[in-house]
Design an enzyme around this catalytic site. Structure first.
Site, PDB file in Angstrom:
ATOM      1  N   GLU A  16      18.490   2.359  72.642  1.00  0.00           N
ATOM      2  CA  GLU A  16      17.899   1.365  73.544  1.00  0.00           C
ATOM      3  C   GLU A  16      18.761   0.109  73.542  1.00  0.00           C
ATOM      4  O   GLU A  16      19.240  -0.318  72.488  1.00  0.00           O
ATOM      5  CB  GLU A  16      16.483   1.008  73.069  1.00  0.00           C
ATOM      6  CG  GLU A  16      15.830  -0.070  73.935  1.00  0.00           C
ATOM      7  CD  GLU A  16      14.416  -0.410  73.492  1.00  0.00           C
ATOM      8  OE1 GLU A  16      13.564   0.501  73.457  1.00  0.00           O
ATOM      9  OE2 GLU A  16      14.176  -1.581  73.175  1.00  0.00           O
ATOM     10  N   THR A  47      15.609  -2.142  78.402  1.00  0.00           N
ATOM     11  CA  THR A  47      14.323  -2.842  78.489  1.00  0.00           C
ATOM     12  C   THR A  47      14.192  -3.621  79.800  1.00  0.00           C
ATOM     13  O   THR A  47      15.158  -3.809  80.545  1.00  0.00           O
ATOM     14  CB  THR A  47      14.128  -3.813  77.305  1.00  0.00           C
ATOM     15  OG1 THR A  47      15.122  -4.818  77.388  1.00  0.00           O
ATOM     16  CG2 THR A  47      14.229  -3.097  75.969  1.00  0.00           C
ATOM     17  N   ARG A 106       3.020  -1.299  79.891  1.00  0.00           N
ATOM     18  CA  ARG A 106       2.209  -2.403  80.397  1.00  0.00           C
ATOM     19  C   ARG A 106       2.954  -3.725  80.247  1.00  0.00           C
ATOM     20  O   ARG A 106       3.010  -4.530  81.157  1.00  0.00           O
ATOM     21  CB  ARG A 106       0.884  -2.489  79.629  1.00  0.00           C
ATOM     22  CG  ARG A 106      -0.067  -3.490  80.259  1.00  0.00           C
ATOM     23  CD  ARG A 106      -1.183  -3.854  79.319  1.00  0.00           C
ATOM     24  NE  ARG A 106      -0.669  -4.599  78.165  1.00  0.00           N
ATOM     25  CZ  ARG A 106      -1.399  -4.945  77.115  1.00  0.00           C
ATOM     26  NH1 ARG A 106      -2.666  -4.601  77.060  1.00  0.00           N
ATOM     27  NH2 ARG A 106      -0.869  -5.618  76.119  1.00  0.00           N
ATOM     28  N   HIS A 149      -1.528   0.376  68.391  1.00  0.00           N
ATOM     29  CA  HIS A 149      -1.244  -0.846  69.148  1.00  0.00           C
ATOM     30  C   HIS A 149      -2.168  -1.943  68.633  1.00  0.00           C
ATOM     31  O   HIS A 149      -3.327  -1.680  68.308  1.00  0.00           O
ATOM     32  CB  HIS A 149      -1.486  -0.584  70.642  1.00  0.00           C
ATOM     33  CG  HIS A 149      -1.080  -1.747  71.499  1.00  0.00           C
ATOM     34  ND1 HIS A 149      -1.954  -2.741  71.864  1.00  0.00           N
ATOM     35  CD2 HIS A 149       0.116  -2.091  72.037  1.00  0.00           C
ATOM     36  CE1 HIS A 149      -1.321  -3.643  72.604  1.00  0.00           C
ATOM     37  NE2 HIS A 149      -0.058  -3.273  72.727  1.00  0.00           N
ATOM     38  N   GLN A 176       6.978   3.157  68.856  1.00  0.00           N
ATOM     39  CA  GLN A 176       7.282   1.844  68.295  1.00  0.00           C
ATOM     40  C   GLN A 176       8.035   2.077  66.983  1.00  0.00           C
ATOM     41  O   GLN A 176       7.889   3.131  66.354  1.00  0.00           O
ATOM     42  CB  GLN A 176       5.948   1.110  68.041  1.00  0.00           C
ATOM     43  CG  GLN A 176       6.062  -0.277  67.485  1.00  0.00           C
ATOM     44  CD  GLN A 176       6.864  -1.196  68.387  1.00  0.00           C
ATOM     45  OE1 GLN A 176       8.106  -1.115  68.391  1.00  0.00           O
ATOM     46  NE2 GLN A 176       6.205  -2.051  69.127  1.00  0.00           N
TER      47      GLN A 176
HETATM   48  P1  FAD Z   1      -0.852   0.470  77.091  1.00  0.00           P
HETATM   49  O1  FAD Z   1      -0.582   1.909  77.117  1.00  0.00           O
HETATM   50  O2  FAD Z   1      -1.635  -0.115  78.221  1.00  0.00           O
HETATM   51  O3  FAD Z   1      -1.566   0.129  75.709  1.00  0.00           O
HETATM   52  C1  FAD Z   1      -1.959  -1.207  75.423  1.00  0.00           C
HETATM   53  C2  FAD Z   1      -3.385  -1.206  74.826  1.00  0.00           C
HETATM   54  O4  FAD Z   1      -4.304  -0.737  75.833  1.00  0.00           O
HETATM   55  C3  FAD Z   1      -3.540  -0.245  73.655  1.00  0.00           C
HETATM   56  O5  FAD Z   1      -4.426  -0.833  72.746  1.00  0.00           O
HETATM   57  C4  FAD Z   1      -4.139   1.018  74.270  1.00  0.00           C
HETATM   58  O6  FAD Z   1      -4.938   1.740  73.353  1.00  0.00           O
HETATM   59  C5  FAD Z   1      -4.982   0.435  75.401  1.00  0.00           C
HETATM   60  N1  FAD Z   1      -5.068   1.338  76.578  1.00  0.00           N
HETATM   61  C6  FAD Z   1      -4.093   2.151  77.068  1.00  0.00           C
HETATM   62  N2  FAD Z   1      -4.520   2.790  78.163  1.00  0.00           N
HETATM   63  C7  FAD Z   1      -5.788   2.358  78.391  1.00  0.00           C
HETATM   64  C8  FAD Z   1      -6.759   2.648  79.399  1.00  0.00           C
HETATM   65  N3  FAD Z   1      -6.488   3.520  80.366  1.00  0.00           N
HETATM   66  N4  FAD Z   1      -7.949   1.986  79.338  1.00  0.00           N
HETATM   67  C9  FAD Z   1      -8.240   1.105  78.343  1.00  0.00           C
HETATM   68  N5  FAD Z   1      -7.352   0.804  77.362  1.00  0.00           N
HETATM   69  C10 FAD Z   1      -6.142   1.413  77.385  1.00  0.00           C
HETATM   70  N6  FAD Z   1       7.722  -4.602  76.483  1.00  0.00           N
HETATM   71  C11 FAD Z   1       8.406  -5.205  77.486  1.00  0.00           C
HETATM   72  O7  FAD Z   1       7.993  -6.275  77.962  1.00  0.00           O
HETATM   73  N7  FAD Z   1       9.578  -4.657  77.994  1.00  0.00           N
HETATM   74  C12 FAD Z   1      10.081  -3.493  77.526  1.00  0.00           C
HETATM   75  O8  FAD Z   1      11.117  -3.028  78.013  1.00  0.00           O
HETATM   76  C13 FAD Z   1       9.386  -2.823  76.464  1.00  0.00           C
HETATM   77  N8  FAD Z   1       9.839  -1.649  75.969  1.00  0.00           N
HETATM   78  C14 FAD Z   1       9.110  -0.990  75.012  1.00  0.00           C
HETATM   79  C15 FAD Z   1       9.558   0.257  74.551  1.00  0.00           C
HETATM   80  C16 FAD Z   1       8.848   0.948  73.572  1.00  0.00           C
HETATM   81  C17 FAD Z   1       9.330   2.297  73.109  1.00  0.00           C
HETATM   82  C18 FAD Z   1       7.645   0.387  73.036  1.00  0.00           C
HETATM   83  C19 FAD Z   1       6.874   1.121  71.974  1.00  0.00           C
HETATM   84  C20 FAD Z   1       7.192  -0.864  73.483  1.00  0.00           C
HETATM   85  C21 FAD Z   1       7.908  -1.547  74.480  1.00  0.00           C
HETATM   86  N9  FAD Z   1       7.478  -2.782  74.976  1.00  0.00           N
HETATM   87  C22 FAD Z   1       8.177  -3.424  75.967  1.00  0.00           C
HETATM   88  C23 FAD Z   1       6.281  -3.423  74.419  1.00  0.00           C
HETATM   89  C24 FAD Z   1       4.985  -3.058  75.201  1.00  0.00           C
HETATM   90  O9  FAD Z   1       5.072  -3.525  76.525  1.00  0.00           O
HETATM   91  C25 FAD Z   1       3.812  -3.695  74.479  1.00  0.00           C
HETATM   92  O10 FAD Z   1       3.624  -3.068  73.228  1.00  0.00           O
HETATM   93  C26 FAD Z   1       2.499  -3.769  75.250  1.00  0.00           C
HETATM   94  O11 FAD Z   1       1.604  -4.612  74.503  1.00  0.00           O
HETATM   95  C27 FAD Z   1       1.793  -2.435  75.441  1.00  0.00           C
HETATM   96  O12 FAD Z   1       2.443  -1.626  76.327  1.00  0.00           O
HETATM   97  P2  FAD Z   1       1.971  -0.099  76.532  1.00  0.00           P
HETATM   98  O13 FAD Z   1       2.755   0.435  77.633  1.00  0.00           O
HETATM   99  O14 FAD Z   1       1.934   0.607  75.257  1.00  0.00           O
HETATM  100  O15 FAD Z   1       0.460  -0.396  77.035  1.00  0.00           O
END
Ligand code: FAD
Length: 283
Positions: A16, A47, A106, A149, A176
């Site tokens: 990455e 990213t 997200r 998370h 993560q």
């Molecule tokens: P989600 O999947 O939405 O999860 C967030 C929370 O919501 C969790 O507690 C989950 O349990 C809950 N949830 C999920 N789906 C639902 C649903 N349908 N209904 C209700 N609750 C739900 N951030 C950046 O800004 N830019 C990047 O490029 C970036 N790259 C990343 C790459 C990796 C591999 C990882 C692990 C993280 C990265 N992040 C990045 C950080 C990430 O954006 C944050 O961790 C963010 O807080 C959560 O993103 P997510 O896509 O996991 O969200």
């Protein structure tokens, strides 16, 4: 990108990178990417700013990876600040630039976004991006959290929503970062029990300076095992030895993961090709 090309070998390595702050930083990043290409990764991801500020840079970089280096490139895409219009135009741009792999995320609340705007965002979770991205022909990855998370009430709840992302069409997951492999193995077992059957890449961050650990823990919530804490205490005043010990720690983690047959290892390079090179050389 089909599953076959991403997962060309078992326990493969991927990297990455992140976009430089300024466009003037691009030549340096391209040099880094050229060096990473020589390590034969399965893919390189880039990213994306939580507020979408870096979207053009991310697209440029992934296009370079895909079309110039001829390696699979994955564009991260966060939905925290996306509108339907900006989502569709981003998809269009990606396609026009020859990008066909997306990590749907997200993102956290952007600094310049109010709590209210964040709460009322168009796309609440990346699960809402996955079906339209798949329909547009993208291979889609999603994020997962071996230590849960930080917003999830429990590991079970987090895995429940992770399963939903997979049910919506996520082709594979990238984890993560973590420092304790046992935590990852327990997470894999929980995923299996929940019926999550897509490949899961293990996220590894080589810690090469004491300064890095504070930021890393803040951002990731990863717990620090005694072996890592000892290493930090021992080498905190010796940058050269700290670098070596941090790389060695990552190598031991990766060797163990490979012995256990994990699907793949995703290295958070922090744009340091030399660190990735030392790790891959040792492996
Ligand atoms: P989600 O999947 O939405 O999860 C967030 C929370 O919501 C969790 O507690 C989950 O349990 C809950 N949830 C999920 N789906 C639902 C649903 N349908 N209904 C209700 N609750 C739900 N951030 C950046 O800004 N830019 C990047 O490029 C970036 N790259 C990343 C790459 C990796 C591999 C990882 C692990 C993280 C990265 N992040 C990045 C950080 C990430 O954006 C944050 O961790 C963010 O807080 C959560 O993103 P997510 O896509 O996991 O969200």
């Amino acid at each position: 990108m089909t599953r076959n090309t991403v997962f060309s070998s078992h326990s493969h390595i991927s990297f990455e990178v992140f976009p430089p702050k300024k466009w003037e930083g691009f030549p340096n990043l391209y040099e880094t990417l050229d060096a990473l290409r020589d390590l034969s990764p399965s893919f390189i991801s880039c990213t994306y700013g939580a507020g979408g500020s870096n979207s053009k840079k991310t697209a440029e970089i992934v296009s370079y990876i895909q079309n110039h280096l001829h390696i699979e490139g994955i564009a991260h895409l966060t939905c925290a600040a996306l509108t339907e219009e900006s989502f569709l135009s981003t998809i269009r741009t990606f396609r026009e630039m020859g990008i066909h792999n997306v990590l749907a995320l997200r993102g956290d609340k952007p600094a310049d976004m109010s709590e209210e705007a964040f709460a009322n965002r168009t796309y609440k979770h990346p699960s809402e991006l996955i079906p339209p991205l798949k329909e547009a022909g993208f291979t889609v990855a999603a994020a997962c959290y071996p230590e849960k998370h930080f917003e999830a009430a429990s590991m079970e709840e987090d895995i429940h929503f992770l399963k939903y992302k997979v049910d919506q069409g996520a082709d594979f997951l990238i984890s993560q970062l973590f420092f304790d492999n046992d935590i990852f193995y327990r997470f894999l077992e929980m995923c299996e029990k929940a019926g999550i059957d897509v490949p899961i890449e293990a996220g590894i961050m080589p810690i090469t300076s004491p300064k890095m650990i504070g930021t890393t823990i803040n951002l990731s919530g990863a717990s620090v095992p005694k072996s890592m804490a000892d290493l930090l205490a021992r080498y905190q005043d010796n940058p050269e030895e700290m670098r070596k010990a941090g790389i060695d720690f990552a190598i031991r983690q990766i060797r163990d993961l490979r012995e256990r047959g994990v699907d793949g290892v995703h290295i958070y390079t922090m744009n340091h090709a030399d660190v990735a090179k030392d790790i891959c050389g040792a492996l």
